[in-house]
Design an enzyme around this catalytic site. Structure first.
Site, PDB file in Angstrom:
ATOM      1  N   MET A 148      24.310   8.875   1.407  1.00 51.23           N
ATOM      2  CA  MET A 148      24.441  10.836   2.060  1.00 51.23           C
ATOM      3  C   MET A 148      24.209   9.982   3.620  1.00 51.23           C
ATOM      4  O   MET A 148      25.530  10.903   4.302  1.00 51.23           O
ATOM      5  CB  MET A 148      22.975  11.444   2.182  1.00 51.23           C
ATOM      6  N   GLU A 164       1.200  -1.125  -0.076  1.00 51.40           N
ATOM      7  CA  GLU A 164       0.199  -0.094  -0.020  1.00 51.40           C
ATOM      8  C   GLU A 164       1.141   1.264   0.277  1.00 51.40           C
ATOM      9  O   GLU A 164       0.108   1.906  -0.714  1.00 51.40           O
ATOM     10  CB  GLU A 164      -1.052   0.488   1.304  1.00 51.40           C
ATOM     11  N   PHE A 177     -10.910  -7.249  13.192  1.00 52.53           N
ATOM     12  CA  PHE A 177      -9.561  -7.385  12.807  1.00 52.53           C
ATOM     13  C   PHE A 177      -9.672  -6.606  11.463  1.00 52.53           C
ATOM     14  O   PHE A 177     -10.821  -6.155  11.440  1.00 52.53           O
ATOM     15  CB  PHE A 177     -10.370  -9.412  12.205  1.00 52.53           C
ATOM     16  N   GLN A 178      -8.608  -6.402  11.674  1.00 51.34           N
ATOM     17  CA  GLN A 178      -8.089  -5.780  10.940  1.00 51.34           C
ATOM     18  C   GLN A 178      -7.780  -4.218  10.296  1.00 51.34           C
ATOM     19  O   GLN A 178      -8.431  -3.064  10.202  1.00 51.34           O
ATOM     20  CB  GLN A 178      -7.912  -5.601   8.923  1.00 51.34           C
ATOM     21  N   LYS A 188     -16.837  -0.903   6.004  1.00 51.57           N
ATOM     22  CA  LYS A 188     -17.702  -2.009   5.117  1.00 51.57           C
ATOM     23  C   LYS A 188     -19.566  -1.913   5.790  1.00 51.57           C
ATOM     24  O   LYS A 188     -20.245  -2.269   3.773  1.00 51.57           O
ATOM     25  CB  LYS A 188     -17.158  -3.235   5.929  1.00 51.57           C
TER      26      LYS A 188
END
Lengths: 587, 171
Positions: free
Chosen positions: A485, A57, A119-120, A169
């Site tokens: 760097m 993502e 969940f999630q 959802k």
């Protein structure tokens, strides 16, 4: 239900798709998951919006940034709840820091589960409150259409930025009616785009009276649209003033112009920084006096009056006190200034003495670098890459580190929207997904990610995305086997104690490329450089080039953190060793 | 190495906002994320339709910081208007405190005497304690509490400052 105007009810997921279509969205970068399945089903049933499946993502957010920066249109991200949202957070923060218009749609657990550690489940609204321009939790599908339109309005107007919509959802499944709303109005959100006329008059008077003016431009000029870059050129032409730019503003003004000073700031040119230091007037145009630009604040441009034009009122007087602050869209304000300048028919400014001094600073040739017979100098590699590609007007993205600064210094941009880099947040791993996003938005363009060996591994999984969609992006790795760097700072400030900055166990990038279905090319030694670049350009698919460069080259010039513009280091023999605590504490 | 700070001013800001979930978190979060102080913060809805809340924030910082706080508040999408009452000029500020004091004999009488001086009302009493309700400026309440501490202060609840510009116009 009766009457022709009574719209048929649709699911939240369908409302989302229809609203995105109404807003002209052509592409969404995303990754499916449990909490966005209704939306993915709605996507499956339509043909107007293209979905680009990323491999993580974070890649979706950076790809949307690259798409936005290269096309001028907002980037759209669709990810699931919990880890989907948290993985996107770095890219969202990156977009906030660099003012990139982006709309992020995250799935959320059903409303009755919110707060139950489901969940999630993650508190996406809470987590992203500080890294979005605004965010919404939608609990009512009837509000969804208006919220999507408002989110796009906020993301793209004023100072652009990421706006997130968290969509539970059950709201994706529940039905409501949707009608395309008219113009969005919001009581608390009305960005000022037109400058106060009297302030424009004062600004023009100040420029006309200046003997040593500098136009200091930033990413705001790019964000204001291609017209702003054109009007900047006109403003520079009629005032005769030299122009410098921040990292984010490169391309707004052509590097081939005799008025161009190069980039300013920590790794800017000697002439740009000395001009800022000695100027009697600085006109900041859509730039925000970032610490990488100003160096030590109490020594920043001490002799100048300062005009600051910015659409974000909070950027004015934030770090540097200015004499004239103008809240406006920078393109509109420059247009007003040009009109007024012409109406007043000012004679051409006498800036010969000023340019003579600038030429003395230019004579230092601050971007020169030690040559090497044995190794490819990374700066040289970028010069050759520029020479081979600039006529094709390529889009260049970068990761973060030495290669990024070398690209900014040695790749000369002539046009806006051709330079994609993570400036504010400095996100390693930005360049490859950003190049993918830019290529999706510009299918015919040559898109090159100038990368480092460490950064490229941070989002290496996105190679599969390029393969899947046949995106012919080129990744040009300046491989010095170091986090260059970090190593450079350790050399300069920690007496060469290279703590954890060696890139051990690097993959074989050529075989890695081949395993993803890309072409892999290795360049070793100066004699292979031009041929390797030509081979990369000749291949019509994605290519990864492992360009093995000098291992311990440093990026100069450099203003050490917290130092004044006049304390610029031109080459490394001027400073090696240990810095004091005050210097170490400054990032 | 030592960390240095500049001279601070105290400012009272009146902020009107959308009365919706998360607005207070946005405002409080903006202060913490940018390292600004909140000395007190009060919030309640103020319109008939409960659509708008008014937040009064007492903050402190250098004049540059106060200006940034003002600008950063205005940037928030849910914020309608920010008024720096301290900057604007004459305004009134009031705070309410509930003050529980225990004591017997002479202490008890002294507490009542002082309460009268400060126009504090007794709103609860037992044989050995009082709860006073006192309204006034922050300084007045501080002073009252200082005295009550000597007598037998048990606990305090303060509302924080509510403030408004003087005169007939809305600020």
């Amino acid at each position: 239900m009766k009457g022709m105007d009574m719209a048929t009810e649709k699911s939240g997921a369908d409302i989302l798709i229809e609203a995105l279509t109404d807003l002209g969205v052509e592409v969404v970068f995303g990754y499916p998951g449990g909490a966005v399945l209704p939306i993915y089903d709605a996507l499956f049933k339509q043909k107007r919006i293209r979905h680009i499946l990323v491999r993580q993502e974070g890649g979706a957010a950076h790809a949307a940034e690259g798409y936005a920066r290269a096309t001028g249109k907002p980037g759209v991200v669709l990810v699931t709840s919990g880890p989907g949202a948290t993985n996107a957070v770095t890219g969202i923060t990156d977009a906030l820091m660099d003012s990139i218009p982006m709309v992020v749609i995250t799935g959320q657990v059903a409303t009755h589960l919110i707060g139950s550690d489901a969940f999630q489940e993650a508190d996406t609204i809470g987590i992203t409150r500080h890294c979005t321009k605004h965010n919404y939790l939608v609990k009512d599908p009837a509000r969804l259409g208006d919220i999507i339109h408002e989110a796009f309005h906020i993301a793209t107007s004023g100072r652009p930025g990421p706006v997130l919509i968290d969509l539970p959802k059950d709201v994706q499944v529940a039905t409501a009616s949707y009608r395309k709303p008219g113009a969005v109005t919001h009581r608390g959100y009305n960005p000022q785009v037109k400058a106060d006329t009297t302030l424009i008059e004062t600004a023009v008077d100040m420029i006309a009276a200046a003997e040593r003016p500098v136009l200091y431009t930033g990413g705001g000029v790019i964000n204001s649209g291609p017209g702003a870059s054109q009007i900047l050129r006109e403003l520079a032409r009629i005032t005769g003033a030299p122009v410098t730019s921040t990292l984010m503003g490169l391309g707004a003004f052509p590097a081939s112009s005799p008025q161009w000073l190069g980039m300013l700031g920590m790794h800017g040119t000697y002439e740009a920084n000395l001009a800022m230091n000695q100027a009697d007037l600085i006109v900041a145009l859509g730039a925000r006096f970032d610490d990488r630009v100003t160096g030590r604040l109490d020594a920043f441009s001490p002799k100048s009056k300062k005009i600051h034009i910015d659409i974000d009122r909070s950027s004015i007087n934030k770090t540097v006190r200015v004499d004239l602050g103008i809240v406006a869209d920078v393109g509109r304000a420059m247009e007003d200034m040009v009109k007024l300048w012409k109406a007043r028919a000012y004679p051409p400014a006498k800036l010969d003495a000023w340019f003579e001094r600038i030429d003395e600073w230019r004579a230092k040739k601050s971007l020169s670098y030690p040559e090497s017979k044995a190794d490819i100098m990374p700066q040289h590699a970028i010069e050759r890459l520029w020479a081979a590609t600039h006529k094709q007007k390529p889009i260049i993205s970068t990761e973060v580190g030495q290669h990024q600064m070398w690209a900014a210094q040695h790749f000369h941009f002539e046009q806006p929207n051709k330079w994609l880099t993570s400036g504010g947040l400095g996100t390693m791993g930005y360049g490859l997904p950003a190049a993918i996003g830019a290529q999706v938005g510009n299918p015919g363009a040559l898109v090159i990610d100038i990368a480092g060996d460490a950064s490229i591994l941070m989002n290496i999984q996105e190679m599969a995305t390029a393969t899947q969609y046949r995106l012919p992006v080129k990744v040009f790795i300046l491989n010095n086997e170091y986090m260059g760097m970090v190593r450079q700072w350790q050399e300069l400030t920690y007496a060469g104690r290279y703590s954890e900055s060696y890139s051990d166990s690097l993959p074989d990038f050529v075989r890695l490329a081949e395993s993803f279905g890309w072409k892999g090319i290795r360049i070793q030694g100066a004699q292979e450089l031009d041929a390797g670049i030509a081979e990369m350009l000749a291949h019509d698919g994605p290519v990864m080039v492992d360009c093995c460069v000098a291992k311990v080259a440093n990026c100069f010039p450099m203003i050490p953190s917290g130092a004044a513009h006049t304390d610029m280091i031109l080459q490394s023999d001027q400073v090696i060793g240990e810095m004091d605590d005050e210097a170490k504490a400054l990032v | 190495m030592h960390i240095q700070e500049g001279a601070k001013e105290r400012h009272t800001l009146s902020v009107t906002v959308d009365n919706e979930a998360g607005v207070l978190a946005r405002i409080a979060g903006m202060f913490t994320s940018r390292g600004y102080n909140i000395e007190s913060l009060t919030v309640a809805d103020i319109t008939e339709d409960e659509a708008i809340s008014r937040i009064t924030i007492v903050t402190s910082g250098t004049p540059e910081i106060i200006d940034q706080i003002h600008a950063q508040l205005e940037r928030l999408v849910n914020v309608h208007k920010v008024t720096d009452l301290t900057e604007l000029g004459p305004h009134v500020e009031r705070e309410l405190a509930l003050v529980k004091v225990k004591g017997t004999g002479e202490h008890r009488i002294e507490a009542l005497r002082l309460a009268e001086v400060y126009r504090a009302h007794v709103i609860d009493a037992t044989i050995t304690s009082f709860i006073f309700e006192v309204t006034g400026t922050t300084e007045k309440i501080d002073k009252f509490l200082e005295l009550m501490r000597e007598i037998g202060l048990v606990e305090v609840a303060r509302t924080g400052v509510a403030a408004m510009a003087r005169g007939r116009e809305a600020a």
